[in-house]
Scaffold this active site. Structure first.
Site, PDB file in Angstrom:
ATOM      1  CB  CYS A  26       6.782  -2.898  15.846  1.00  0.00           C
ATOM      2  SG  CYS A  26       8.420  -2.494  15.246  1.00  0.00           S
ATOM      3  CD  GLU A  84      -1.305  -0.451   3.586  1.00  0.00           C
ATOM      4  OE1 GLU A  84      -2.263  -1.208   3.375  1.00  0.00           O
ATOM      5  OE2 GLU A  84      -1.135   0.159   4.627  1.00  0.00           O
ATOM      6  CB  CYS A 143       3.429   7.325   2.708  1.00  0.00           C
ATOM      7  SG  CYS A 143       3.953   6.108   3.916  1.00  0.00           S
ATOM      8  CB  CYS A 197       2.341   1.334   8.658  1.00  0.00           C
ATOM      9  SG  CYS A 197       3.687   0.378   8.651  1.00  0.00           S
ATOM     10  CB  CYS A 225       7.642  -5.530   8.347  1.00  0.00           C
ATOM     11  SG  CYS A 225       9.085  -4.831   9.169  1.00  0.00           S
ATOM     12  CB  CYS A 228       3.537  -2.091  13.182  1.00  0.00           C
ATOM     13  SG  CYS A 228       3.654  -1.851  11.400  1.00  0.00           S
TER      14      CYS A 228
HETATM   15  N1  SAH Z   1       9.870   0.153   9.308  1.00  0.00           N
HETATM   16  C1  SAH Z   1      10.101   1.530   9.348  1.00  0.00           C
HETATM   17  C2  SAH Z   1       9.271   2.318   8.378  1.00  0.00           C
HETATM   18  C3  SAH Z   1       7.867   1.902   8.226  1.00  0.00           C
HETATM   19  S1  SAH Z   1       6.859   1.904   9.688  1.00  0.00           S
HETATM   20  C4  SAH Z   1       9.911   2.073  10.745  1.00  0.00           C
HETATM   21  O1  SAH Z   1       9.477   1.344  11.614  1.00  0.00           O
HETATM   22  O2  SAH Z   1      10.247   3.214  10.948  1.00  0.00           O
HETATM   23  C5  SAH Z   1       6.714   3.604   9.881  1.00  0.00           C
HETATM   24  C6  SAH Z   1       5.698   4.076  10.816  1.00  0.00           C
HETATM   25  O3  SAH Z   1       4.407   3.459  10.692  1.00  0.00           O
HETATM   26  C7  SAH Z   1       5.980   3.903  12.267  1.00  0.00           C
HETATM   27  O4  SAH Z   1       6.998   4.649  12.827  1.00  0.00           O
HETATM   28  C8  SAH Z   1       4.695   4.434  12.742  1.00  0.00           C
HETATM   29  O5  SAH Z   1       4.800   5.830  12.641  1.00  0.00           O
HETATM   30  C9  SAH Z   1       3.665   3.954  11.752  1.00  0.00           C
HETATM   31  N2  SAH Z   1       2.795   2.997  12.393  1.00  0.00           N
HETATM   32  C10 SAH Z   1       2.901   1.665  12.511  1.00  0.00           C
HETATM   33  N3  SAH Z   1       1.863   1.146  13.201  1.00  0.00           N
HETATM   34  C11 SAH Z   1       1.080   2.186  13.524  1.00  0.00           C
HETATM   35  C12 SAH Z   1      -0.136   2.315  14.249  1.00  0.00           C
HETATM   36  N4  SAH Z   1      -0.752   1.268  14.773  1.00  0.00           N
HETATM   37  N5  SAH Z   1      -0.630   3.555  14.408  1.00  0.00           N
HETATM   38  C13 SAH Z   1      -0.015   4.653  13.886  1.00  0.00           C
HETATM   39  N6  SAH Z   1       1.110   4.596  13.200  1.00  0.00           N
HETATM   40  C14 SAH Z   1       1.658   3.375  13.011  1.00  0.00           C
HETATM   41 FE1  SF4 Z   2       8.195  -3.154  10.488  1.00  0.00          FE
HETATM   42 FE2  SF4 Z   2       5.999  -1.869  11.285  1.00  0.00          FE
HETATM   43 FE3  SF4 Z   2       8.032  -2.162  12.963  1.00  0.00          FE
HETATM   44 FE4  SF4 Z   2       8.258  -0.478  10.870  1.00  0.00          FE
HETATM   45  S1  SF4 Z   2       6.864  -0.250  12.614  1.00  0.00           S
HETATM   46  S2  SF4 Z   2       9.762  -1.993  11.574  1.00  0.00           S
HETATM   47  S3  SF4 Z   2       7.042  -1.604   9.353  1.00  0.00           S
HETATM   48  S4  SF4 Z   2       6.804  -3.857  12.098  1.00  0.00           S
END
Ligand code: SAH
Ligand code: SF4
Length: 349
Positions: free
Chosen positions: A118, A94, A107, A338, A114, A121
């Site tokens: 995390c 996406e 974006c 994301c 991934c 996420c």
């Molecule tokens: N992997 C890299 C880049 C992609 S994720 C990283 O972690 O920086 C980038 C961003 O996605 C995260 O820093 C966060 O800002 C956003 N993100 C992920 N899960 C989210 C959630 N549940 N609510 C809001 N933002 C989220």
């Molecule tokens: Fe991967 Fe999501 Fe963590 Fe970024 S925030 S490193 S996309 S799991």
């Protein structure tokens, strides 16, 4: 197999032209059609001559044409739209287009899924599938560039903040950034390109050697070692103090302020004690903090912090001279965080 014409700089395209008996000067014309005019069908590249068009049709392909848009959603504000794009192998990613008053920002996703996992996420839910190529990342930008061009607008900013960890797909991401910057392709200033990472230290160090003054964003999300490991297991390998130290060197060398992203999760990382620890971690750094109202991801059972708490956290940082902004919730109604939309579509299938 046909040769892909998309996502090549002039030198590379000149070599390909010569290898296929097309005069070298055609490379500039093709680049002009693709990126300045955003015309992607060979048959429509009028000034190339019939002979060149025939060779292109027989021996070349344009991988941009193989992407399909499975879904497009526009937020009620009209300023954010999000697409799910499918690549030739059927994998989907996406991408989001945000229209700000200072320009249009795309974006981009850097991987399918991934591996970092995390705990807030959506991108990590299905695990890691594969890296995206530079052409697949450029196709995401091109998709929106074509739409914007119809309104007389252009892409001015790119943030590599979609699904995936860009520093675990280093070579492709760097090639993508160079193509974005190339004056004959997208001509986007390095200062308008932001790479966001969960803190892959070897990747940040390597990035520092490239002399590319792009913006670095670090997904910090907690200000204390154990807490960060709980929500970001990668912190066990690349711990927050070392990440901040490493990003600090990046800031010093590039003279670019590093942005620390901090998702506000209710009763997890949003107390004033957390804020105090963040202040001591970042004191003296060329840094700013971007507080992100979390999008709820059902599967994890985490809740976003109440706005009053986000404001109190912000005030605490401000009082302690840490520059801080609260991220505008652009497109929360279309799951613009994301990985979220892609997962919803997979559920429906
Ligand atoms: N992997 C890299 C880049 C992609 S994720 C990283 O972690 O920086 C980038 C961003 O996605 C995260 O820093 C966060 O800002 C956003 N993100 C992920 N899960 C989210 C959630 N549940 N609510 C809001 N933002 C989220
Ligand atoms: Fe991967 Fe999501 Fe963590 Fe970024 S925030 S490193 S996309 S799991």
């Amino acid at each position: 197999m046909k040769t892909d014409i998309f996502a090549r700089n002039k030198l590379a395209l000149q070599e390909l032209c010569l290898a296929h008996k097309i005069p070298k000067f055609r490379a500039s014309q093709i680049i002009d059609w693709l990126y300045a005019k955003q015309v992607v069908e060979f048959a429509e590249m009028k000034n190339l001559g019939r002979e060149t068009i025939q060779i292109l049709q027989e021996q070349f392909t344009n991988s941009f044409l193989s992407i399909r848009c499975l879904k497009e959603l526009t937020a009620s504000s009209g300023n954010t739209s999000k697409v799910v794009l499918a690549f030739a192998d059927g994998e989907t990613c996406e991408s989001v287009c945000m229209r700000h008053n200072y320009g249009n920002s795309i974006c981009v996703s850097s991987q399918i899924g991934c591996a970092v996992g995390c705990k807030f996420c959506a991108s990590g839910l299905g695990g890691f599938k594969r890296n995206l190529t530079a052409a697949e990342m450029l196709a995401q930008v091109m998709y929106f560039a074509k739409q914007l061009k119809a309104n007389g607008e252009r892409v001015s900013h790119v943030v590599i903040m979609g699904s995936g960890e860009p520093l675990l797909n280093y070579e492709n991401v760097l090639e993508f950034i160079r193509l974005l910057h190339d004056p004959e392709l997208f001509n986007i200033s390095y200062r308008n390109i932001t790479l966001s990472t969960s803190g892959i230290i070897p990747g940040i160090k390597r990035l520092q050697t490239e002399s590319l003054p792009i913006n670095l964003a670090i997904s910090l999300h907690a200000s204390e070692q154990e807490k960060r490991t709980t929500i970001m297991p990668i912190n066990a390998s690349y711990c927050l103090h070392e990440v901040v130290e490493c990003a600090g060197r990046y800031a010093q060398n590039t003279k670019r302020q590093v942005t620390y992203e901090y998702i506000m999760l209710a009763a997890v990382n949003d107390s004033l004690e957390d804020a105090a620890k963040l202040v001591s971690l970042l004191r003296g750094q060329l840094a700013c903090v971007n507080l992100i109202p979390a999008n709820n991801v059902q599967e994890y059972g985490l809740q976003k912090s109440p706005l009053t708490q986000v404001k109190a956290f912000q005030e605490y940082l401000q009082k302690n001279n840490i520059p801080v902004t609260i991220r505008k919730e652009m497109g929360a109604d279309i799951n613009a965080a994301c990985g979220q939309l892609r997962n919803k579509i997979e559920e429906l299938e």
